[in-house]
Design a protein around this motif. Structure first.
Motif, mmCIF file in Angstrom:
data_model
loop_
_atom_site.group_PDB
_atom_site.id
_atom_site.type_symbol
_atom_site.label_atom_id
_atom_site.label_comp_id
_atom_site.label_asym_id
_atom_site.label_seq_id
_atom_site.Cartn_x
_atom_site.Cartn_y
_atom_site.Cartn_z
ATOM 1 N N LYS A 42 -3.463 4.032 -1.559
ATOM 2 C CA LYS A 42 -4.891 3.941 -1.281
ATOM 3 C C LYS A 42 -5.476 5.269 -0.813
ATOM 4 O O LYS A 42 -6.605 5.613 -1.159
ATOM 5 N N ARG A 43 -4.714 6.048 -0.039
ATOM 6 C CA ARG A 43 -5.270 7.217 0.630
ATOM 7 C C ARG A 43 -4.793 8.555 0.075
ATOM 8 O O ARG A 43 -5.395 9.587 0.361
ATOM 9 N N SER A 44 -3.703 8.556 -0.663
ATOM 10 C CA SER A 44 -3.108 9.818 -1.121
ATOM 11 C C SER A 44 -3.526 10.143 -2.549
ATOM 12 O O SER A 44 -3.833 9.245 -3.343
ATOM 13 N N TYR A 45 -3.513 11.436 -2.860
ATOM 14 C CA TYR A 45 -3.702 11.860 -4.250
ATOM 15 C C TYR A 45 -2.376 11.724 -4.984
ATOM 16 O O TYR A 45 -1.330 12.150 -4.490
ATOM 17 N N SER A 53 0.672 6.952 0.373
ATOM 18 C CA SER A 53 -0.181 5.767 0.290
ATOM 19 C C SER A 53 -0.834 5.698 -1.084
ATOM 20 O O SER A 53 -1.366 6.696 -1.574
ATOM 21 N N GLU A 79 0.811 -1.225 0.000
ATOM 22 C CA GLU A 79 0.000 0.000 0.000
ATOM 23 C C GLU A 79 0.837 1.265 0.000
ATOM 24 O O GLU A 79 0.392 2.311 -0.453
ATOM 25 N N TRP A 80 2.070 1.193 0.487
ATOM 26 C CA TRP A 80 2.854 2.394 0.736
ATOM 27 C C TRP A 80 4.049 2.506 -0.205
ATOM 28 O O TRP A 80 4.525 1.517 -0.748
#
Length: 221
Positions: A62-65, A60, A30-31
């Motif tokens: 999954k979480r970052s733009y 991330s 994920e990272w």
């Protein structure tokens, strides 16, 4: 979630080999450490975060733009051996630093020791043999030369060895960012800027990298 994330093909954490997770159409950790070009599992990411952003810049999937240009850079680095820049010494029998790489099953302290040795101490990179001023100037000029190509992994290696992205060629007054822009090398520009390259620097003629790009027909950089 980046639209073209299916281009990321690495399936394991570069630090411990932990298998990745399924994200829509692709499987990978994920990272990511964007200044190292490596992909990371949750545990190894936690160690990177503890090192500080000046050592490892974490994002991330999954979480970052993700701007498309940055995602393209990470794809190129992670898919073309960027991790070997940071683990060169693991393959060198003369390297006296402990060379055992942790597995996914190892305890977190073992992984943490390896990660600190690898990234904070940079114990496994291919260091210059003779750290004289002349040698480093040669390294800066080599960075200039590689910036005109699409070989971002070699550019990363020079940067890891201490090449200065803002060093200006004594003859032309241009930095590596100018050179990359004049050849339309977007990935190189992204990488150089991650390492502190100045996209607004001017050369001896007062021209910025953007102006170099435009006069050479690259209007979308």
């Amino acid at each position: 979630m980046p639209k073209n994330s299916e281009t990321i093909t690495t399936k394991e954490c570069h630090d411990c080999g932990q298998s990745g997770k399924l994200f829509i159409k692709w499987v990978c950790p994920e990272w990511c450490s964007i200044n190292h070009g490596v992909l990371l599992c949750d545990e190894c990411c936690s160690v990177h975060l503890s090192l500080g952003r000046h050592i490892s810049q974490i994002k991330s999937f999954k979480r970052s733009y993700w701007p498309p240009n940055q995602l393209n850079l990470i794809h190129e680095l992670s898919s073309n051996g960027a991790n070997l820049v940071w683990e060169y010494g693991l393959l060198d029998p003369q390297n006296k630093v402990p060379r055992k790489k942790p597995s996914a099953k190892d305890a977190l302290p073992i992984k943490a020791d390896f990660i600190r040795t690898k990234y904070q101490q940079m114990a496994y990179i291919n260091r210059l043999k003779d750290e004289t001023n002349g040698t480093f100037e040669d390294l800066h000029l080599q960075l200039h030369s590689i910036a005109r190509t699409d070989n971002v992994v070699t550019c990363l290696r020079f940067l890891s060895q201490g090449a200065d992205p803002n060093f200006k060629n004594p003859e032309t007054g241009t930095s590596s960012v100018h050179v990359a822009a004049s050849r339309g090398q977007q990935n190189q520009i992204e990488l150089l800027c991650i390492f502190g390259g100045d996209p607004a620097a001017v050369d001896s003629s007062g021209m910025s990298p953007e102006e170099h790009a435009r006069i050479n027909g690259y209007f979308d950089l």
